[in-house]
Design a protein around this motif. Structure first.
Motif, PDB file in Angstrom:
ATOM      1  N   ARG A 109      54.889  44.744  33.321  1.00 38.70           N
ATOM      2  CA  ARG A 109      55.033  46.202  33.298  1.00 38.70           C
ATOM      3  C   ARG A 109      55.337  46.767  31.918  1.00 38.70           C
ATOM      4  NH1 ARG A 109      58.814  48.075  38.223  1.00 38.70           N
ATOM      5  NH2 ARG A 109      58.164  50.079  37.327  1.00 38.70           N
TER       6      ARG A 109
ATOM      7  N   LYS B  65      47.662  45.360  24.646  1.00 40.21           N
ATOM      8  CA  LYS B  65      46.248  45.561  24.945  1.00 40.21           C
ATOM      9  C   LYS B  65      45.325  45.166  23.789  1.00 40.21           C
ATOM     10  CE  LYS B  65      46.572  49.108  28.534  1.00 40.21           C
ATOM     11  NZ  LYS B  65      46.261  50.529  28.886  1.00 40.21           N
TER      12      LYS B  65
ATOM     13  N   PRO C 230      51.108  46.091  28.699  1.00 42.73           N
ATOM     14  CA  PRO C 230      50.525  47.359  28.231  1.00 42.73           C
ATOM     15  C   PRO C 230      50.585  47.532  26.720  1.00 42.73           C
ATOM     16  CG  PRO C 230      51.853  47.734  30.188  1.00 42.73           C
ATOM     17  CD  PRO C 230      52.108  46.318  29.764  1.00 42.73           C
TER      18      PRO C 230
END
Length: 300
Positions: free
Chosen positions: A209, A216, A213
């Motif tokens: 979580r 990336k 991200p």
């Protein structure tokens, strides 16, 4: 008195207007800009010439047109593409390539990301030696690995099986991808992990979580490497995939070359078609490639 002042101020203003503007730090001169642009143009032409030449040869209708490329201009045709799409197993090869390539990309990136994150954040016994062991696995040539891998897949009944080929490719792409992602995870502040723990997240929750991200760009680079490696590999695919309808595109391309004949016009057309999926995947991840390639080297 005023006329003298006016006369003296005029030459001073003319001198100031003729003084060239000083270049800012890092700003190139006109000659330097022209030289750099000229070098970039020449490099672009050199890089694009093989692609353009391949497309040009693919428009020749005869198998020996590559020997006389000048004659292709007057008889250009798309018949080679029509023949490849309608009279070969191109779409079966494409399906096999996409299954193997996307499977390798997904599994390889997932395992490499968890491995790189564990080595970046956790200090378990032998974590440094573990990464070096991964590098050692890359030192063995394909010819040495072929026989033992074939025996293992045969015992597991994974010969001529997509999943078996995906596992083989994962052994190739995961070590490098793990090193790549480990370097990228090192650039993400450890305080983010601590904030996740304060908020009650488990280590897996923090990883999926919060960390993923932010990673990336690094994931995009790893995915692109995994995709190209699996998409263009020939040796393992031609050995472990025995059915014609399970050939990958790289293996299917070899079917145009036999002991006594070589259909180079069809090979050129097929090669152009093969490049399209790779170009599409590059377009999807190119926004993150530059960031991902450079960020991993900013911190040890």
């Amino acid at each position: 008195m005023s006329s003298t002042t006016a006369e003296t101020s005029a030459p001073v203003s003319e001198k100031r207007s003729k003084t060239p503007r000083p270049r800012r730090r890092g700003e190139n001169s006109l000659a330097g800009s022209l030289a750099s642009h000229g070098i970039l143009i020449v490099a672009s032409v050199i890089a694009l010439f093989p692609i353009g030449w391949l497309v040009y040869l693919s428009l020749g209708p005869d198998t020996d047109d590559y020997l006389h490329p000048g004659g292709i201009w007057d008889k250009m045709t798309f018949d080679n593409y029509t023949f490849v799409l309608q009279h070969t197993q191109f779409f079966d090869w494409l399906k096999s390539s996409l299954i193997v390539t996307l499977g390798t990309t997904a599994i390889g990136v997932l395992i490499a990301a968890t491995t790189g994150y564990a080595v970046s954040r956790m200090r378990f016994p032998g974590y440094k030696k573990f990464m070096w062991v991964l590098l050692v696995t890359q030192m063995f040539p394909v010819a040495v690995l072929m026989v033992p891998m074939y025996q293992i897949l045969s015992d597991l009944q994974l010969i001529d099986n997509y999943f078996g080929l995906i596992l083989v490719y994962c052994t190739t792409v995961i070590p490098y991808s793990a090193w790549l992602l480990k370097g990228y995870f090192d650039t993400i502040p450890f305080e983010i992990d601590e904030a996740g723990r304060v908020d009650g997240l488990t280590p897996f929750g923090t990883f999926f979580r919060l960390i993923l991200p932010l990673a990336k760009p690094g994931l995009a680079v790893a995915a692109f490497y995994n995709f190209l490696t699996a998409f263009s590999e020939v040796a393992f695919a031609s050995t472990f995939m025995l059915s014609d309808d399970k050939y990958t595109l790289a293996v299917g391309l070899q079917s145009f070359v036999s002991e006594h004949d070589a259909q180079r016009n069809l090979m050129a057309a097929t090669a152009v078609l093969i490049a399209i999926p790779a170009a599409v995947f590059f377009y999807l991840v190119q926004k993150n490639l530059v960031t991902g390639l450079t960020a991993g080297g900013t911190k040890g």
